[in-house]
Design an enzyme around this catalytic site. Structure first.
Site, PDB file in Angstrom:
ATOM      1  N   ARG A 110     -37.706  52.754   2.141  1.00 35.84           N
ATOM      2  CA  ARG A 110     -36.810  52.525   3.265  1.00 35.84           C
ATOM      3  C   ARG A 110     -35.691  51.585   2.823  1.00 35.84           C
ATOM      4  NH1 ARG A 110     -36.949  48.571   7.846  1.00 35.84           N
ATOM      5  NH2 ARG A 110     -35.280  49.321   9.201  1.00 35.84           N
ATOM      6  N   HIS A 155     -28.159  47.894   9.163  1.00 31.69           N
ATOM      7  CA  HIS A 155     -29.128  46.801   9.106  1.00 31.69           C
ATOM      8  C   HIS A 155     -28.349  45.487   9.199  1.00 31.69           C
ATOM      9  CE1 HIS A 155     -33.288  45.504   7.530  1.00 31.69           C
ATOM     10  NE2 HIS A 155     -32.645  44.397   7.838  1.00 31.69           N
ATOM     11  N   ASN A 200     -31.394  48.893  12.627  1.00 29.77           N
ATOM     12  CA  ASN A 200     -32.542  48.037  12.364  1.00 29.77           C
ATOM     13  C   ASN A 200     -32.458  46.795  13.245  1.00 29.77           C
ATOM     14  OD1 ASN A 200     -34.870  47.035  10.450  1.00 29.77           O
ATOM     15  ND2 ASN A 200     -33.422  45.330  10.623  1.00 29.77           N
ATOM     16  N   GLU A 201     -33.474  46.592  14.062  1.00 30.61           N
ATOM     17  CA  GLU A 201     -33.635  45.380  14.856  1.00 30.61           C
ATOM     18  C   GLU A 201     -32.379  44.982  15.641  1.00 30.61           C
ATOM     19  OE1 GLU A 201     -37.053  43.197  12.133  1.00 30.61           O
ATOM     20  OE2 GLU A 201     -35.023  42.382  12.145  1.00 30.61           O
ATOM     21  N   ASN A 337     -40.981  46.983  13.503  1.00 28.50           N
ATOM     22  CA  ASN A 337     -41.041  45.889  12.531  1.00 28.50           C
ATOM     23  C   ASN A 337     -41.919  44.797  13.128  1.00 28.50           C
ATOM     24  OD1 ASN A 337     -39.252  47.338  11.006  1.00 28.50           O
ATOM     25  ND2 ASN A 337     -37.567  45.880  11.153  1.00 28.50           N
TER      26      ASN A 337
END
Length: 514
Positions: A110, A155, A200-201, A337
């Protein structure tokens, strides 16, 4: 006393002494032991990284500055005063890193794509052929080794030009930029990429960028943070709404033009702590639900149910113009996550002496109760080792989202930096992963549709605000020489993944039905 009873007493005393001196290990349950064959044959095991944290080469190959490039050069922003200009130099050493992954025996890798490397000027400039070539070479080299690319489009970092030009995530214009960037990536790489995640997040970089102000663009207001500009009550909702619509547009483009011919899946990755009530009271149990809604559902409900969760403040709907907000999209999978579990304490019906950790949710979160931590502390001050938490968060996602397919896209253990020999002997990291995997295997057997697990991280790297003071890697990196050295955890992971060639061949070629 009869001799049998005496012997039993002596044996009990002996066992106690052995336990005290660490010479005897009690029999362990299935929750503390784990084997590869406890997971389905097609379950993906991998490692995870992000472009900004490992690539370096921050101006090489016609890349432009990202917001994190600029932010990390502002004095006082990064704990050790460092930056990610070089970090692991993965941009130039990616073949070496793929060799490390191949040696581990992972199924997938990833990684994220640097927006600034592919579109240095966003949609206002040309596609950077050198950036496209780098990721093509990376993907091709992974596939040669039988490693599946698991690609994140964003990200945390965005081109600084977009921040300067219109304010980044506070402007609806970014929806056009992100969807254009996504389409470029689908077109260039999608014939070889099966797994895509848009963000991401987002819950981390939205909160920290617009609520507390500790991440770029560093916007906040009192009492949530100490910034020169921003509005912590308003701006996180605006930024979130633009991000939600950006994901929806990109996902629709993928499904309409690419998914059928490329055969891939698209989802999103959320930072997902698990919460337990500070006290077993109705108020604290409700606080747990608010914490999960504010931390997770806020960003996922729109893609499953087409709207924000009921917990979403009604006054915010007017601010972000939700009057006709209904998304016609879905998630092929949800990335989780998960690192830690914390206590949640109510601040809505109770008096909290500490600042609200989850802002508008009116919840205070902590890892400590009556002087005792919820689990062993790690080098991240708010990360605690609580393996049962992975069962909690996976079950929550399973039940709230109708068992939508899931991947554990990050799970990892943080070490403080220090002498190399101490860092290589990372037995606590091994025990961390064994504990979490043992619990995860039980959840999968109970029916949770979890399809993969990625260790954060392949390499020690630039850990955002902590710089190089914290290390998550399976491989130790000397940031002076850039030499990679396997830690004990790398050897453990390799042994965990090893199996006979026939089973491995099945696992490499087997896929889940979409």
């Amino acid at each position: 006393m009869r001799s049998g009873a005496c012997s039993a007493l002596l044996l009990l005393r002996l066992l106690c002494l052995l336990l005290i001196h660490g010479l005897f290990l009690p029999l362990t349950s299935s929750r503390t032991t784990v084997h590869r064959d406890q997971f389905p044959p097609s379950f993906l095991f991998g490692t995870a990284t992000s472009s900004f944290q490992i690539e370096g080469a921050y101006l090489q190959g016609n890349k432009s500055l990202s917001n994190w490039d600029v932010f990390s050069h502002i004095p006082g922003k990064i704990e050790d005063g460092s930056n990610a200009d070089v970090t692991d130099n993965h941009y130039n050493l990616f073949m070496e890193d793929i060799k490390l992954m191949n040696d581990l025996g992972v199924d997938a890798y990833r990684f994220s794509i640097s927006w600034s490397r592919v579109l240095p000027k966003g949609r206002f400039g040309e596609v950077n052929s050198e950036g496209i070539e780098f990721y093509n070479n990376l993907i091709d080299a992974l596939l040669v080794k039988g490693i599946k690319p698991f690609v994140t489009l964003n990200h945390y970092d965005i081109p600084q030009l977009l921040e300067d030009r219109y304010g980044g995530w506070l402007s609806s214009e970014i929806q056009l930029d992100f969807s254009y960037f996504a389409q470029i990536c689908f077109e260039a790489f999608g014939d070889r990429v099966t797994y895509w995640t848009t963000f991401n997040e987002p819950n981390v970089f939205i909160y920290d960028g617009y609520l507390s102000g500790t991440y770029p663009p560093g916007r906040c207001s009192y009492p949530f943070g100490n910034c020169s500009y921003g509005d912590s009550v308003l701006e996180p909702y605006i930024a979130t709404h633009n991000l939600v619509l950006s994901h929806a547009t990109a996902a629709q483009i993928y499904r309409k033009y690419y998914q059928e011919k490329q055969g891939g899946m698209i989802g999103i990755v959320i930072s997902a702590a698990w919460y337990e009530p500070y006290d077993n009271t109705p108020a604290d149990r409700l606080a747990v639900q608010r914490a999960l809604a504010f931390d997770f559902a806020w960003f996922v409900d729109p893609f499953v149910y087409g709207d924000y969760p009921p917990d979403y403040p009604p006054e915010m709907r007017q601010i972000v113009d939700c009057r006709h907000f209904q998304l016609d999209t879905k998630l092929d999978f949800i990335g989780i996550n998960h690192y830690t579990t914390k206590y949640a304490k109510d601040c809505m019906f109770s008096l909290c002496t500490s600042p609200y950790s989850l802002g508008e949710a009116l919840v205070y979160v902590t890892g400590e109760k009556d002087g005792v931590y919820i689990g062993e502390r790690t080098a991240m001050s708010d990360f605690f080792v609580v393996p049962r938490g992975i069962e909690g968060i996976v079950t929550y996602v399973k039940e709230r989202y109708n068992n939508t397919p899931m991947f554990i896209t990050e799970n990892g253990y943080a070490q403080f930096t220090g002498p190399m020999d101490d860092l290589l002997n990372d037995t606590k990291r091994i025990e961390y992963h064994k504990g979490y995997l043992a619990v995860l295997s039980e959840v999968v057997r109970k029916g949770a549709d979890v399809r993969g697990y990625f260790i954060w991280s392949l390499l020690d790297n630039f850990e955002w605000l902590h710089g190089y003071l914290v290390r998550f890697g399976l491989y130790y990196v000397d940031f002076q020489t850039l030499q990679r050295t396997p830690k004990w955890s790398a050897t453990w992971y390799k042994e965990f993944l090893s199996e006979d060639n026939k089973t491995r061949a099945i696992r490499k070629t087997s896929t889940y039905e979409m």
